[in-house]
Design a protein around this motif. Structure first.
Motif, PDB file in Angstrom:
ATOM      1  N   ALA A  40       4.842  21.782  -0.729  1.00  0.00           N
ATOM      2  CA  ALA A  40       5.064  23.136  -1.228  1.00  0.00           C
ATOM      3  C   ALA A  40       5.420  23.104  -2.715  1.00  0.00           C
ATOM      4  O   ALA A  40       5.003  23.985  -3.488  1.00  0.00           O
ATOM      5  CB  ALA A  40       6.164  23.819  -0.426  1.00  0.00           C
ATOM      6  N   ALA A  41       6.187  22.082  -3.114  1.00  0.00           N
ATOM      7  CA  ALA A  41       6.541  21.964  -4.528  1.00  0.00           C
ATOM      8  C   ALA A  41       5.295  21.677  -5.370  1.00  0.00           C
ATOM      9  O   ALA A  41       5.135  22.207  -6.478  1.00  0.00           O
ATOM     10  CB  ALA A  41       7.588  20.863  -4.709  1.00  0.00           C
ATOM     11  N   SER A  42       4.393  20.833  -4.849  1.00  0.00           N
ATOM     12  CA  SER A  42       3.149  20.560  -5.570  1.00  0.00           C
ATOM     13  C   SER A  42       2.317  21.837  -5.715  1.00  0.00           C
ATOM     14  O   SER A  42       1.726  22.095  -6.777  1.00  0.00           O
ATOM     15  CB  SER A  42       2.341  19.491  -4.825  1.00  0.00           C
ATOM     16  N   GLN A  43       2.277  22.629  -4.652  1.00  0.00           N
ATOM     17  CA  GLN A  43       1.547  23.894  -4.701  1.00  0.00           C
ATOM     18  C   GLN A  43       2.176  24.839  -5.719  1.00  0.00           C
ATOM     19  O   GLN A  43       1.470  25.529  -6.465  1.00  0.00           O
ATOM     20  CB  GLN A  43       1.544  24.521  -3.311  1.00  0.00           C
ATOM     21  N   ALA A  44       3.513  24.843  -5.771  1.00  0.00           N
ATOM     22  CA  ALA A  44       4.207  25.708  -6.729  1.00  0.00           C
ATOM     23  C   ALA A  44       3.935  25.261  -8.163  1.00  0.00           C
ATOM     24  O   ALA A  44       3.764  26.086  -9.069  1.00  0.00           O
ATOM     25  CB  ALA A  44       5.708  25.702  -6.445  1.00  0.00           C
ATOM     26  N   ARG A  45       3.890  23.922  -8.378  1.00  0.00           N
ATOM     27  CA  ARG A  45       3.580  23.431  -9.719  1.00  0.00           C
ATOM     28  C   ARG A  45       2.158  23.825 -10.128  1.00  0.00           C
ATOM     29  O   ARG A  45       1.896  24.155 -11.288  1.00  0.00           O
ATOM     30  CB  ARG A  45       3.748  21.913  -9.783  1.00  0.00           C
ATOM     31  N   ALA A  46       1.227  23.781  -9.179  1.00  0.00           N
ATOM     32  CA  ALA A  46      -0.141  24.200  -9.476  1.00  0.00           C
ATOM     33  C   ALA A  46      -0.182  25.682  -9.843  1.00  0.00           C
ATOM     34  O   ALA A  46      -0.925  26.081 -10.759  1.00  0.00           O
ATOM     35  CB  ALA A  46      -1.039  23.932  -8.278  1.00  0.00           C
ATOM     36  N   SER A  47       0.630  26.480  -9.168  1.00  0.00           N
ATOM     37  CA  SER A  47       0.683  27.905  -9.496  1.00  0.00           C
ATOM     38  C   SER A  47       1.240  28.116 -10.896  1.00  0.00           C
ATOM     39  O   SER A  47       0.760  28.978 -11.644  1.00  0.00           O
ATOM     40  CB  SER A  47       1.545  28.645  -8.462  1.00  0.00           C
ATOM     41  N   VAL A  48       2.231  27.298 -11.259  1.00  0.00           N
ATOM     42  CA  VAL A  48       2.766  27.387 -12.615  1.00  0.00           C
ATOM     43  C   VAL A  48       1.690  27.016 -13.634  1.00  0.00           C
ATOM     44  O   VAL A  48       1.520  27.680 -14.671  1.00  0.00           O
ATOM     45  CB  VAL A  48       4.002  26.476 -12.779  1.00  0.00           C
ATOM     46  N   GLY A  49       0.956  25.935 -13.326  1.00  0.00           N
ATOM     47  CA  GLY A  49      -0.120  25.537 -14.233  1.00  0.00           C
ATOM     48  C   GLY A  49      -1.173  26.617 -14.377  1.00  0.00           C
ATOM     49  O   GLY A  49      -1.650  26.908 -15.490  1.00  0.00           O
TER      50      GLY A  49
END
Length: 386
Positions: free
Chosen positions: A154-163
């Protein structure tokens, strides 16, 4: 009686004299006019460069449609139409407030995801010694580890959303991908811009080099392949001489062009193949959309040369008057293979050494005799060089 007879004799003699004078006058009026004296030019050969011309359309090295990759209102326009810009320079600004909020939300979600990782890690750390001591079952530990892995994902997905949010914020400032000139800008400040708009924000042309596209017929292309040395087409292109560009006002562009590319196949509808010549354009004198003519030189060691004023046309064919040994003229059709400002280069119709009427063709016709006034080809070429 003698007086009357004498008078009749005088009248008879006068009548005979008058009749003779009238006869002489009539004979004089039916006599052929003298042969006209006309300048005559001897067809000669000379080393020369002839040119083939092909209509061309010009394009810049890069012609880039500038489009927005995000939707929103056009907030700022940093450039003017026709301005020169450098690669990376800001051109337009889309209202970024909505995309800024999206990035804030994505950052907040990332913080939550990181906190969940920490929470899951604490639970795993708590259960591991208990499982080792057989206080709790191993199933609980496996469940805790699965929750930890889900939190990491979920954190990786959130980082992708930030990117993605950062990219969208970056897209709100539209910069020049290449250096060049700005075209027309159809949109004004405050316009609603969409990624699906049919018209771009503007067209950016990199015209540091100009590409001149033109077409060769199948016969011209075969002749081109035979004319220049080289095992491959690229080698033949390298051995070609530089070409000229004649622009719309019939002046010659000062820079020479180099042949660079040939299309892969012939157009079935036109029977022609596209060719490109590249011209340097550091001062920006040429622009995308200009038209002109490519002049392709061909060196000839012995070109047959005749002055242009020595020719006349009948039904799309060009003729000259050739002077025979009996001083009579005969019209002959000629085939023109090239030309300069004052001369034609002839491939068929006349031979070197033949004499043709230089000027004064208006009243001539086949079989008319003329009186020659020879014109020196050397003096003519000296007065009007090729």
């Amino acid at each position: 009686m003698k007086t009357i007879a004498k008078a009749k004799l005088i009248v008879l003699i006068s009548s005979i004299i008058l009749l003779q004078n009238c006869t002489k006058a009539a004979e004089g009026s039916n006599a052929a006019p003298p042969a006209p004296e006309l300048p005559v030019y001897t067809v000669t050969t000379s080393p020369a460069t002839i040119y083939q011309e092909f209509p061309t359309a010009l394009e810049g090295k890069n012609n880039v449609e500038i489009r927005s990759q995000v939707d929103g209102y056009l907030d700022k326009i940093y450039v003017e139409e026709g301005a020169y810009v450098r690669a990376g320079q800001a051109l337009f600004k889309i209202d970024s407030r909505a995309y800024g909020e999206q990035m804030n939300m994505a950052n907040a979600n990332l913080q939550v995801a990181n906190a969940n990782i920490q929470k899951a890690k604490v639970e795993v750390d708590r259960l591991e010694p208990l499982v080792s001591a057989k206080v709790v079952s191993e199933v609980q530990l496996r469940t805790a580890k699965a929750n930890y892995a889900a939190a990491v994902a979920a954190a990786s997905q959130a980082r992708a959303s930030v990117g993605g949010a950062k990219i969208n914020v970056g897209f709100t400032t539209i910069t020049a991908p290449v250096s060049g000139y700005i075209g027309r800008i159809p949109y004004k400040k405050g316009s609603l811009i969409s990624r699906t708009d049919p018209s771009p924000l503007t067209l950016l042309s990199d015209i540091s080099e100009i590409y001149a596209y033109f077409s060769l017929s199948e016969l011209d292309f075969i002749g081109f392949q035979k004319k220049y040395e080289g095992a491959t087409l690229n080698e033949k292109l390298k051995n070609m001489p530089m070409v000229d560009l004649v622009i719309a006002d019939n002046s010659t562009y000062p820079e020479k062009g180099k042949m660079s590319i040939v299309d892969g196949q012939f157009d079935k509808t036109t029977g022609a193949i596209s060719v490109r010549a590249v011209f340097p354009n550091a001062n920006g004198a040429l622009r995308t959309g200009n038209t002109g003519r490519i002049r392709m030189p061909q060196l000839m060691s012995n070109a047959l040369i005749i002055p242009q004023e020595s020719t006349f046309e009948i039904q799309d064919k060009t003729y000259v008057y050739v002077v025979g040994k009996d001083q009579k003229v005969t019209s002959k059709p000629i085939t023109i293979s090239g030309k300069t400002e004052n001369y034609y280069f002839i491939s068929e119709g006349v031979k070197a050494g033949e004499k043709i009427v230089f000027v004064g063709l208006g009243n001539l016709k086949d079989g008319v005799s003329i009186k020659q006034k020879n014109i020196s080809s050397d003096s003519l070429l000296k007065a009007r060089p090729l």
